[in-house]
Write a protein that holds these residues in place. Structure first.
Motif, PDB file in Angstrom:
ATOM      1  N   SER A  16      71.387  37.928  17.940  1.00  0.00           N
ATOM      2  CA  SER A  16      70.858  38.517  19.183  1.00  0.00           C
ATOM      3  C   SER A  16      69.402  38.948  19.054  1.00  0.00           C
ATOM      4  O   SER A  16      68.692  39.077  20.054  1.00  0.00           O
ATOM      5  N   ASP A  17      68.924  39.158  17.829  1.00  0.00           N
ATOM      6  CA  ASP A  17      67.528  39.559  17.639  1.00  0.00           C
ATOM      7  C   ASP A  17      66.562  38.410  17.887  1.00  0.00           C
ATOM      8  O   ASP A  17      65.372  38.643  18.138  1.00  0.00           O
ATOM      9  N   THR A  18      67.071  37.173  17.800  1.00  0.00           N
ATOM     10  CA  THR A  18      66.187  36.013  17.949  1.00  0.00           C
ATOM     11  C   THR A  18      66.597  35.078  19.089  1.00  0.00           C
ATOM     12  O   THR A  18      65.900  34.105  19.356  1.00  0.00           O
ATOM     13  N   SER A  19      67.732  35.372  19.741  1.00  0.00           N
ATOM     14  CA  SER A  19      68.284  34.425  20.709  1.00  0.00           C
ATOM     15  C   SER A  19      68.717  35.124  21.980  1.00  0.00           C
ATOM     16  O   SER A  19      69.366  36.178  21.946  1.00  0.00           O
ATOM     17  N   GLU A  20      68.393  34.508  23.116  1.00  0.00           N
ATOM     18  CA  GLU A  20      68.792  35.045  24.411  1.00  0.00           C
ATOM     19  C   GLU A  20      69.382  33.927  25.274  1.00  0.00           C
ATOM     20  O   GLU A  20      68.746  32.883  25.452  1.00  0.00           O
ATOM     21  N   LEU A  21      70.577  34.128  25.794  1.00  0.00           N
ATOM     22  CA  LEU A  21      71.190  33.177  26.706  1.00  0.00           C
ATOM     23  C   LEU A  21      70.696  33.461  28.122  1.00  0.00           C
ATOM     24  O   LEU A  21      70.869  34.563  28.647  1.00  0.00           O
ATOM     25  N   VAL A  22      70.073  32.451  28.756  1.00  0.00           N
ATOM     26  CA  VAL A  22      69.475  32.678  30.072  1.00  0.00           C
ATOM     27  C   VAL A  22      70.088  31.832  31.179  1.00  0.00           C
ATOM     28  O   VAL A  22      69.864  32.107  32.369  1.00  0.00           O
ATOM     29  N   GLY A  23      70.864  30.786  30.831  1.00  0.00           N
ATOM     30  CA  GLY A  23      71.416  29.923  31.872  1.00  0.00           C
ATOM     31  C   GLY A  23      72.685  29.226  31.444  1.00  0.00           C
ATOM     32  O   GLY A  23      72.839  28.860  30.270  1.00  0.00           O
ATOM     33  N   LEU A  24      73.604  29.048  32.407  1.00  0.00           N
ATOM     34  CA  LEU A  24      74.847  28.308  32.198  1.00  0.00           C
ATOM     35  C   LEU A  24      74.948  27.239  33.268  1.00  0.00           C
ATOM     36  O   LEU A  24      74.823  27.538  34.468  1.00  0.00           O
ATOM     37  N   LEU A  25      75.189  25.990  32.858  1.00  0.00           N
ATOM     38  CA  LEU A  25      75.282  24.884  33.807  1.00  0.00           C
ATOM     39  C   LEU A  25      76.590  24.132  33.577  1.00  0.00           C
ATOM     40  O   LEU A  25      76.914  23.785  32.444  1.00  0.00           O
ATOM     41  N   ASP A  26      77.328  23.893  34.648  1.00  0.00           N
ATOM     42  CA  ASP A  26      78.574  23.145  34.549  1.00  0.00           C
ATOM     43  C   ASP A  26      78.975  22.701  35.954  1.00  0.00           C
ATOM     44  O   ASP A  26      78.479  23.228  36.960  1.00  0.00           O
ATOM     45  N   ASP A  39      75.133  24.588  39.057  1.00  0.00           N
ATOM     46  CA  ASP A  39      75.925  23.368  39.156  1.00  0.00           C
ATOM     47  C   ASP A  39      75.223  22.264  38.384  1.00  0.00           C
ATOM     48  O   ASP A  39      74.016  22.336  38.104  1.00  0.00           O
ATOM     49  N   GLU A  40      75.976  21.209  38.028  1.00  0.00           N
ATOM     50  CA  GLU A  40      75.416  20.134  37.212  1.00  0.00           C
ATOM     51  C   GLU A  40      74.223  19.442  37.862  1.00  0.00           C
ATOM     52  O   GLU A  40      73.407  18.824  37.169  1.00  0.00           O
ATOM     53  N   SER A  41      74.078  19.547  39.182  1.00  0.00           N
ATOM     54  CA  SER A  41      72.952  18.924  39.882  1.00  0.00           C
ATOM     55  C   SER A  41      71.719  19.817  39.923  1.00  0.00           C
ATOM     56  O   SER A  41      70.673  19.422  40.463  1.00  0.00           O
ATOM     57  N   GLN A  42      71.803  21.018  39.349  1.00  0.00           N
ATOM     58  CA  GLN A  42      70.728  21.999  39.478  1.00  0.00           C
ATOM     59  C   GLN A  42      69.952  22.211  38.178  1.00  0.00           C
ATOM     60  O   GLN A  42      69.423  23.288  37.932  1.00  0.00           O
ATOM     61  N   PHE A  43      69.846  21.177  37.367  1.00  0.00           N
ATOM     62  CA  PHE A  43      69.134  21.305  36.101  1.00  0.00           C
ATOM     63  C   PHE A  43      67.679  21.724  36.329  1.00  0.00           C
ATOM     64  O   PHE A  43      67.177  22.643  35.671  1.00  0.00           O
ATOM     65  N   GLU A  44      67.006  21.057  37.244  1.00  0.00           N
ATOM     66  CA  GLU A  44      65.603  21.372  37.504  1.00  0.00           C
ATOM     67  C   GLU A  44      65.436  22.817  37.968  1.00  0.00           C
ATOM     68  O   GLU A  44      64.501  23.515  37.558  1.00  0.00           O
ATOM     69  N   GLN A  45      66.355  23.265  38.818  1.00  0.00           N
ATOM     70  CA  GLN A  45      66.287  24.641  39.300  1.00  0.00           C
ATOM     71  C   GLN A  45      66.503  25.629  38.161  1.00  0.00           C
ATOM     72  O   GLN A  45      65.846  26.672  38.077  1.00  0.00           O
ATOM     73  N   MET A  46      67.426  25.290  37.261  1.00  0.00           N
ATOM     74  CA  MET A  46      67.680  26.159  36.113  1.00  0.00           C
ATOM     75  C   MET A  46      66.433  26.295  35.246  1.00  0.00           C
ATOM     76  O   MET A  46      66.088  27.401  34.797  1.00  0.00           O
ATOM     77  N   ILE A  47      65.730  25.193  35.019  1.00  0.00           N
ATOM     78  CA  ILE A  47      64.508  25.228  34.213  1.00  0.00           C
ATOM     79  C   ILE A  47      63.446  26.085  34.895  1.00  0.00           C
ATOM     80  O   ILE A  47      62.774  26.909  34.264  1.00  0.00           O
ATOM     81  N   LEU A  48      63.325  25.925  36.194  1.00  0.00           N
ATOM     82  CA  LEU A  48      62.330  26.672  36.960  1.00  0.00           C
ATOM     83  C   LEU A  48      62.623  28.169  36.941  1.00  0.00           C
ATOM     84  O   LEU A  48      61.717  28.998  36.760  1.00  0.00           O
ATOM     85  N   ASP A  49      63.899  28.510  37.094  1.00  0.00           N
ATOM     86  CA  ASP A  49      64.284  29.927  37.175  1.00  0.00           C
ATOM     87  C   ASP A  49      64.258  30.632  35.825  1.00  0.00           C
ATOM     88  O   ASP A  49      63.799  31.779  35.715  1.00  0.00           O
ATOM     89  N   THR A  50      64.783  29.966  34.794  1.00  0.00           N
ATOM     90  CA  THR A  50      65.047  30.664  33.534  1.00  0.00           C
ATOM     91  C   THR A  50      64.032  30.395  32.436  1.00  0.00           C
ATOM     92  O   THR A  50      63.973  31.125  31.454  1.00  0.00           O
ATOM     93  N   LYS A  51      63.270  29.305  32.566  1.00  0.00           N
ATOM     94  CA  LYS A  51      62.239  28.939  31.590  1.00  0.00           C
ATOM     95  C   LYS A  51      62.753  28.989  30.146  1.00  0.00           C
ATOM     96  O   LYS A  51      62.221  29.707  29.286  1.00  0.00           O
ATOM     97  N   PRO A  52      63.782  28.205  29.836  1.00  0.00           N
ATOM     98  CA  PRO A  52      64.343  28.215  28.477  1.00  0.00           C
ATOM     99  C   PRO A  52      63.426  27.509  27.485  1.00  0.00           C
ATOM    100  O   PRO A  52      62.585  26.683  27.858  1.00  0.00           O
TER     101      PRO A  52
END
Length: 433
Positions: A27-37, A60-73
């Motif tokens: 947890s000191d080096t890793s943060e979960l920011v998005g779940l897609l399924d 949703d599986e069709s929202q990959f681009e939105q996930m990248i935009l929102d969460t910036k992983p």
């Protein structure tokens, strides 16, 4: 440095192998920011197990681009059904993101080539989680070879056994269709092929194989129902008490024992995910993959591999021998001890010099999945590669591609009754010219 991770495919493997250690160990080096399924129920299962990720965004599986935009992983973790890996990996590389993907990296050699080409033009890097490499027994074998104990490697014998519990599970779910899994020579055997490739430090050149469907499908001699009948499920089957696969692992009072990599094994008597049943009949006519393979593989530096795998045996494990110009290494593993129905010996590694006395090596064991390999792999993934280790172990896209090309060559050779070159699968244009 803190890194942000998004998970594509919220499977049991995703939760146990990646999300849990991110929360509890790294947890000191890793943060979960998005779940897609594609199934919102999977988000619920994940968040019920780990309420601390309740705030994590769902897509949703069709929202990959939105996930990248929102969460910036910084990193995309790919852990969905095998055939979905290719799309998420390619999309991540377009965005110059690093990728950690479960094996197999893809389901065809053609898709592997697409991934390697995309990686060349991306700032992102692909890592394939071949965790078998990290087992203490397997790293010890690698070290013995690097020390020159057996000299130049000439041949390898690897016979892998999958028991009736584990083996039948592949034929109860999506793996039974080649379009989803690529067949078991890819989904399962790619693990084994990568292990051999890594041990010997050679690249496969040509494969000749045989394969068959001996135990499952409508023509099986173990089928207790009419060959014409399809669409049965263990949970509702009227002849299940006459089915050896069901009766071996379930009592008469059970409704269904769920056997699935994507559903927790404690889940019973319910359909957990939308339109997903892990208890389809193993004798259905739609089954199109093989349950038995033998293969011979030629390597670029002269080694020859003799490989076999069977998906319906009384116990699970493998027998291995690696031969060289100075000696031989042998080991036998009995996997899943609670499912072995008889006494079995402790695993050791036997070293036979070509001229000299036998040595038996008792390997120091570790806790954790895949023979203690998972925790060490997780450290390499979330903390960075161990700088003390004197050899490479973390797999990249080329490793993933060779393992999958070998698996594809196996089933194609078996179906076409001819040898298949790895080059013809990974770089067909060069072969054609």
């Amino acid at each position: 440095m803190m890194k942000k991770y998004a998970v594509c495919g919220v499977s049991k493997r995703a939760i146990g192998m990646f999300i849990k250690p991110m929360l509890e160990t790294f947890s000191d080096t890793s943060e979960l920011v998005g779940l897609l399924d594609n199934d919102a129920k999977r988000f619920s299962v994940c968040k019920q197990q780990f309420p601390e990720v309740e705030h994590v965004h769902e897509y949703d599986e069709s929202q990959f681009e939105q996930m990248i935009l929102d969460t910036k992983p910084d990193v995309i973790i790919v852990t969905g059904r095998d055939d979905t890996h290719i799309n998420y990996i390619l999309q991540a590389l377009v965005h110059d993101l690093d990728v950690i993907t479960e094996k197999p990296m893809a389901t065809t050699a053609e898709d592997c080539k697409r991934i390697m080409d995309a990686e060349l033009s991306s700032k992102g890097k692909v890592t394939v989680t071949f965790n078998y490499r990290y087992s203490p027994f397997h790293t010890k074998i690698k070290e013995q070879i690097l020390e020159g104990k057996i000299g130049r490697i000439t041949s390898i014998d690897l016979n892998w056994y999958i028991d009736t519990y584990h083996g039948s599970s592949y034929f109860q779910r999506w793996n039974r269709l080649r379009k989803f899994s690529g067949g078991l020579s890819i989904h399962k055997s790619s693990h084994h092929f990568d292990l051999v490739n890594w041990w010997i430090g050679q690249k496969p050149v040509e494969v000749f194989a045989f394969g068959a469907l001996n135990y499952y499908g409508p023509d099986s001699e173990l089928n207790p129902k009419s060959k014409e009948e399809d669409g049965f499920y263990c949970g509702t089957c009227k002849v299940r008490d006459h089915c050896d696969y069901y009766s071996r692992w379930n009592s008469r009072s059970d409704n269904i024992m769920v056997k699935d990599d994507h559903i927790d094994s404690s889940t019973r008597k319910t359909e957990v995910y939308t339109n997903y049943r892990p208890d389809q009949c193993v004798f259905d006519s739609e089954i199109e993959i093989e349950d038995t393979y033998t293969a011979t593989v030629k390597y670029d530096k002269g080694a020859l591999l003799s490989y076999s795998i069977n998906f319906s045996l009384p116990y699970e494990g493998y027998r291995l021998a690696i031969n060289g110009t100075k000696g031989r290494i042998e080991t036998t593993e009995y996997h899943e001890p609670t499912r072995v129905p008889f006494p079995f010996p402790e695993q050791t590694i036997d070293y036979y010099p070509l001229f000299g006395s036998k040595e038996t090596i008792h390997v120091v064991k570790r806790e954790g999945g895949h023979g203690g390999g998972d925790p060490v792999l997780q450290e390499d993934l979330f903390l960075g590669i161990n700088p003390v280790r004197p050899y490479n172990i973390l797999s990249g896209s080329e490793d993933g591609a060779y393992a999958i090309a070998m698996g594809e060559a196996v089933w194609k050779s078996a179906n076409e009754n001819r040898p298949i070159t790895i080059e013809s699968l990974l770089n067909p244009s060069s072969v054609a010219t």
